[in-house]
Design a protein around this motif. Structure first.
Motif, PDB file in Angstrom:
ATOM      1  N   LEU A 128       9.294  11.617  50.040  1.00  0.00           N
ATOM      2  CA  LEU A 128       8.028  10.888  50.246  1.00  0.00           C
ATOM      3  C   LEU A 128       8.194   9.425  49.848  1.00  0.00           C
ATOM      4  O   LEU A 128       8.704   9.113  48.768  1.00  0.00           O
ATOM      5  N   HIS A 133       6.800  11.094  55.159  1.00  0.00           N
ATOM      6  CA  HIS A 133       6.997  12.303  54.343  1.00  0.00           C
ATOM      7  C   HIS A 133       7.715  13.326  55.238  1.00  0.00           C
ATOM      8  O   HIS A 133       7.139  14.349  55.630  1.00  0.00           O
ATOM      9  N   ASN A 164      -1.671   6.695  56.098  1.00  0.00           N
ATOM     10  CA  ASN A 164      -0.764   7.068  55.002  1.00  0.00           C
ATOM     11  C   ASN A 164       0.487   7.785  55.523  1.00  0.00           C
ATOM     12  O   ASN A 164       0.647   8.042  56.728  1.00  0.00           O
ATOM     13  N   ASN A 165       1.382   8.094  54.604  1.00  0.00           N
ATOM     14  CA  ASN A 165       2.666   8.727  54.917  1.00  0.00           C
ATOM     15  C   ASN A 165       2.524  10.038  55.712  1.00  0.00           C
ATOM     16  O   ASN A 165       3.284  10.285  56.656  1.00  0.00           O
ATOM     17  N   VAL A 166       1.540  10.847  55.343  1.00  0.00           N
ATOM     18  CA  VAL A 166       1.386  12.154  56.011  1.00  0.00           C
ATOM     19  C   VAL A 166       0.830  11.960  57.428  1.00  0.00           C
ATOM     20  O   VAL A 166       1.318  12.572  58.383  1.00  0.00           O
ATOM     21  N   ASP A 229      -5.629  15.020  54.338  1.00  0.00           N
ATOM     22  CA  ASP A 229      -4.859  14.651  53.145  1.00  0.00           C
ATOM     23  C   ASP A 229      -5.808  13.877  52.241  1.00  0.00           C
ATOM     24  O   ASP A 229      -6.921  13.514  52.656  1.00  0.00           O
ATOM     25  N   VAL A 230      -5.358  13.588  51.042  1.00  0.00           N
ATOM     26  CA  VAL A 230      -6.196  12.838  50.099  1.00  0.00           C
ATOM     27  C   VAL A 230      -6.644  11.503  50.689  1.00  0.00           C
ATOM     28  O   VAL A 230      -5.942  10.914  51.506  1.00  0.00           O
ATOM     29  N   SER A 233      -4.040   7.807  48.303  1.00  0.00           N
ATOM     30  CA  SER A 233      -2.665   8.242  48.035  1.00  0.00           C
ATOM     31  C   SER A 233      -2.159   7.645  46.727  1.00  0.00           C
ATOM     32  O   SER A 233      -2.730   6.672  46.214  1.00  0.00           O
ATOM     33  N   MET A 234      -1.060   8.211  46.245  1.00  0.00           N
ATOM     34  CA  MET A 234      -0.454   7.702  45.007  1.00  0.00           C
ATOM     35  C   MET A 234      -0.125   6.217  45.169  1.00  0.00           C
ATOM     36  O   MET A 234       0.462   5.826  46.183  1.00  0.00           O
ATOM     37  N   CYS A 269      -1.510  19.105  53.045  1.00  0.00           N
ATOM     38  CA  CYS A 269      -0.191  19.073  52.399  1.00  0.00           C
ATOM     39  C   CYS A 269      -0.285  19.345  50.899  1.00  0.00           C
ATOM     40  O   CYS A 269       0.712  19.738  50.297  1.00  0.00           O
ATOM     41  N   LEU A 270      -1.473  19.108  50.319  1.00  0.00           N
ATOM     42  CA  LEU A 270      -1.704  19.230  48.877  1.00  0.00           C
ATOM     43  C   LEU A 270      -0.917  18.150  48.118  1.00  0.00           C
ATOM     44  O   LEU A 270       0.125  17.735  48.619  1.00  0.00           O
ATOM     45  N   PRO A 271      -1.331  17.735  46.961  1.00  0.00           N
ATOM     46  CA  PRO A 271      -2.511  18.193  46.227  1.00  0.00           C
ATOM     47  C   PRO A 271      -3.811  17.773  46.914  1.00  0.00           C
ATOM     48  O   PRO A 271      -3.849  16.752  47.590  1.00  0.00           O
TER      49      PRO A 271
HETATM   50  N1  NVA Z   1      -0.613  10.890  50.975  1.00  0.00           N
HETATM   51  C1  NVA Z   1      -0.340  11.565  49.738  1.00  0.00           C
HETATM   52  C2  NVA Z   1       0.598  12.703  49.963  1.00  0.00           C
HETATM   53  C3  NVA Z   1       0.922  13.521  48.763  1.00  0.00           C
HETATM   54  C4  NVA Z   1       1.871  14.639  49.065  1.00  0.00           C
HETATM   55  C5  NVA Z   1       0.219  10.579  48.733  1.00  0.00           C
HETATM   56  O1  NVA Z   1       1.080   9.784  49.105  1.00  0.00           O
HETATM   57  O2  NVA Z   1      -0.220  10.594  47.581  1.00  0.00           O
END
Ligand code: NVA
Ligand code: CP
Length: 335
Positions: A128, A133, A164-166, A229-230, A233-234, A269-271
């Motif tokens: 990731l 991802h 985002n990545n997902v 997805d969230v 993201s982080m 994908c979680l969380p």
């Molecule tokens: N888009 C989320 C995916 C976590 C698996 C993130 O980057 O936090």
């Protein structure tokens, strides 16, 4: 197909046939695991797991997959090594590559994972970055294949943060494999043009469709898969309030699912931030007046929800990726 020695940094590192092979190999390895049949493709190897960002699934999946394959995994968190503090990416790559047989990296920067791969001399797997991802995709499309047996004609709608990545990875992977894909997001969070044009190029080849829209209600009509997805993201915590305000209409709840196809699954994908009082240290209910974020518990706990199957499949699919790109044994011909 030639996997040996290759890195997996982004979806386009492999072609359609190769991605299909990884999915089928993952399904095969899942069967071996369930039947307790040994599959030590990485016997005697050492695998480094570099994590700049936190992880439950990816770390656990790489660890168990390495052990099952006969390799020794070593976790190297950002607080444990010199990378990012006083040693360059290329020096780190050269050192780790001289000792380990493969490296996993999770962090913000796609450029860092690419630089690691350029200097390590061993396969590097992207666990990731802010952009991609890719290992998540092999497990996710394995889950879709287990459910629908095919990708052609499967309508996948992603609702939420389209940048985002997902979201990037789903858009491109679905188009590559021939699933019809829609990203439903507010315009400010539409995917960047480079991902959309790559997806459209793949869709031309695979015969699928690609749509980017802010009209989520129309988008989800006849959907076979709704994925979210969230919203934050982080690394994006500063955008929390803005995301809650913009993304609330994209929440996956019972009302949104009124017109989906009869054959339907929910994926994440979680969380997940559902039924969670505190997210990134913020009390969401108190600060924003909402109890749930991207998905409601009612959907998350329904019998069509597949997020825990996806989670388990991360392990089988990461095993397939490591065994194909770094195995000591010939990978099976699954035709
Ligand atoms: N888009 C989320 C995916 C976590 C698996 C993130 O980057 O936090
Ligand atoms: N889906 C996923 O990558 O989960 P983790 O962040 O827990 O690894």
């Amino acid at each position: 197909m030639h996997f040996q020695g290759k890195s997996f940094l982004k979806i386009s590192d492999f072609n359609k046939k190769e991605v299909e092979y990884l999915i089928d190999f993952a399904i095969h390895l899942k069967q071996l695991k369930k039947n307790n049949i040994s599959h030590t493709y990485l016997k005697g190897q050492n695998i480094a797991l570099l994590f700049e960002k936190s992880s439950t699934r990816t770390r656990a999946a790489f660890t168990v997959a390495a052990n099952d394959l006969g390799a020794a995994p070593e976790f190297l968190g950002s607080g444990d090594i010199q990378l990012g503090k006083k040693e360059s990416v290329s020096d780190t790559a050269k050192i780790l590559g001289s000792m380990f047989d493969g490296l996993e990296f999770r962090g913000a920067s796609q450029a860092v994972v690419e630089e690691l791969a350029a200097h390590a001399g061993v396969p590097v797997w992207n666990g990731l970055t802010d952009d991609w991802h890719p290992t998540q995709m092999i497990g996710d499309f394995m889950t879709i294949k287990e459910e629908f047996s095919t990708f052609n004609g499967v309508k996948l709608v992603y609702s939420g943060d389209g940048r985002n990545n997902v979201a990037n990875s789903l858009l491109v992977t679905a188009a590559l494999l021939g699933a019809d894909v829609t990203i439903a997001a507010p315009e400010s969070l539409f995917p960047e043009e480079s991902y959309v044009s790559l997806a459209k190029e793949y869709a031309k080849e695979s015969g699928s469709t690609v749509e980017i829209t802010s009209d989520v209600k129309s988008a989800v009509k006849d959907a076979n898969v709704i994925y979210t997805d969230v919203w934050v993201s982080m690394g994006e915590e500063e955008h929390f309030e803005e995301r809650v305000n913009t993304l609330l209409p994209y929440q996956v709840n019972k009302a949104l699912l009124a017109d989906v196809s009869e054959k339907f699954i929910f994926m994440h994908c979680l969380p997940a931030f559902h039924d969670t009082n505190t997210v990134y240290g913020k009390n969401v209910a108190e600060e924003f007046g909402i109890e749930e974020m991207e998905v409601t518990s009612e959907v998350f706990e329904a019998d069509y929800a597949r997020q825990f199957e996806q989670g388990e499949n991360r392990m089988h699919s990461i095993k397939a990726i490591m065994a194909a790109t770094n195995g000591n044994l010939f990978i099976p011909d699954l035709q």
